[in-house]
Design a protein around this motif. Structure first.
Motif, PDB file in Angstrom:
ATOM      1  N   ARG A  22       0.625  -0.833  -0.465  1.00  0.00           N
ATOM      2  CA  ARG A  22       0.265  -0.106  -0.193  1.00  0.00           C
ATOM      3  C   ARG A  22       0.903   1.634   0.255  1.00  0.00           C
ATOM      4  O   ARG A  22       1.769   1.698   0.773  1.00  0.00           O
ATOM      5  N   LEU A  23       0.200   2.440  -0.765  1.00  0.00           N
ATOM      6  CA  LEU A  23       1.359   3.387  -0.531  1.00  0.00           C
ATOM      7  C   LEU A  23       0.991   4.751   0.535  1.00  0.00           C
ATOM      8  O   LEU A  23      -1.019   4.242   0.615  1.00  0.00           O
ATOM      9  N   TYR A  24       1.302   5.521   0.444  1.00  0.00           N
ATOM     10  CA  TYR A  24       0.892   6.373   1.548  1.00  0.00           C
ATOM     11  C   TYR A  24       1.459   8.115   0.713  1.00  0.00           C
ATOM     12  O   TYR A  24       2.380   8.330   0.231  1.00  0.00           O
ATOM     13  N   ARG A  25       0.279   8.775   0.818  1.00  0.00           N
ATOM     14  CA  ARG A  25       1.323  10.680   0.151  1.00  0.00           C
ATOM     15  C   ARG A  25       1.415  11.144   1.547  1.00  0.00           C
ATOM     16  O   ARG A  25       0.920  10.872   2.639  1.00  0.00           O
ATOM     17  N   VAL A  68       0.560  17.837  -2.180  1.00  0.00           N
ATOM     18  CA  VAL A  68       0.957  16.166  -1.762  1.00  0.00           C
ATOM     19  C   VAL A  68       2.638  16.627  -2.273  1.00  0.00           C
ATOM     20  O   VAL A  68       3.287  16.644  -3.549  1.00  0.00           O
ATOM     21  N   VAL A  71       4.690  10.076  -2.873  1.00  0.00           N
ATOM     22  CA  VAL A  71       4.183   9.067  -2.101  1.00  0.00           C
ATOM     23  C   VAL A  71       5.125   8.014  -2.299  1.00  0.00           C
ATOM     24  O   VAL A  71       6.388   7.961  -2.860  1.00  0.00           O
ATOM     25  N   ARG A  74       4.781   2.987   3.362  1.00  0.00           N
ATOM     26  CA  ARG A  74       4.297   3.559   4.852  1.00  0.00           C
ATOM     27  C   ARG A  74       5.553   3.927   5.260  1.00  0.00           C
ATOM     28  O   ARG A  74       5.940   4.637   6.020  1.00  0.00           O
ATOM     29  N   GLU A 100      -1.320   9.448   4.477  1.00  0.00           N
ATOM     30  CA  GLU A 100      -2.258   9.030   3.816  1.00  0.00           C
ATOM     31  C   GLU A 100      -2.269   7.908   3.273  1.00  0.00           C
ATOM     32  O   GLU A 100      -1.583   8.116   2.262  1.00  0.00           O
ATOM     33  N   PRO A 101      -2.939   6.686   3.829  1.00  0.00           N
ATOM     34  CA  PRO A 101      -3.099   5.987   2.442  1.00  0.00           C
ATOM     35  C   PRO A 101      -3.563   6.110   1.146  1.00  0.00           C
ATOM     36  O   PRO A 101      -4.646   7.506   1.500  1.00  0.00           O
ATOM     37  N   GLU A 102      -2.853   5.819   0.223  1.00  0.00           N
ATOM     38  CA  GLU A 102      -4.155   6.047  -1.059  1.00  0.00           C
ATOM     39  C   GLU A 102      -5.027   5.576  -1.094  1.00  0.00           C
ATOM     40  O   GLU A 102      -5.071   4.203  -0.584  1.00  0.00           O
ATOM     41  N   ALA A 103      -5.821   5.763  -1.459  1.00  0.00           N
ATOM     42  CA  ALA A 103      -7.628   5.322  -2.166  1.00  0.00           C
ATOM     43  C   ALA A 103      -7.578   4.032  -1.188  1.00  0.00           C
ATOM     44  O   ALA A 103      -7.172   2.784  -1.386  1.00  0.00           O
TER      45      ALA A 103
END
Ligand code: TYC
Length: 103
Positions: A22-25, A68, A71, A74, A100-103
């Motif tokens: 999972r990617l985070y902004r 942003v 990205v 975590r 914050e996590p993407e979508a």
């Protein structure tokens, strides 16, 4: 993946499908006091932006309230938030960031 037997033959081993992390902004928040040049420096040094792009991102945050910075996975995102927040506090600036996590 690929392996080798003792006699030098290659063999194909079992491979399980993997999922992408999972990617985070990392969001940069506006405030009234942090100098514009400090924010530009942060975007260049911690988020590897070229000067022109750093200025555009800083101005967008200044006018829209947030933007942003980058990205990342975590761990990387949270480390950048911690490092930049510590740097800003050392210099006496109230700059705020969050991951914050993407979508
Ligand atoms: N609003 C700040 C000023 O006028 C500049 C600024 C931009 C601060 C972006 C924070 O994330 C920020 N000096």
């Amino acid at each position: 993946g690929e392996g080798r037997t003792p006699d030098g033959q290659t063999q194909t081993l079992e491979r399980t499908a993997t999922t992408r992390p999972r990617l985070y902004r990392v969001l940069l928040l506006n405030d009234d006091y942090t100098p514009m040049e400090f924010v530009v420096m942060v975007l260049e040094r911690y988020f590897r932006k070229a000067e022109g792009e750093a200025q555009l991102i800083m101005l967008a945050v200044h006018h829209k309230g947030q933007g942003v910075a980058g990205v990342y996975t975590r761990d990387v995102a949270e480390t950048k938030v911690a490092q930049v927040t510590a740097h800003a506090r050392r210099e006496g600036h109230p700059l705020r960031l969050l991951a914050e996590p993407e979508a």
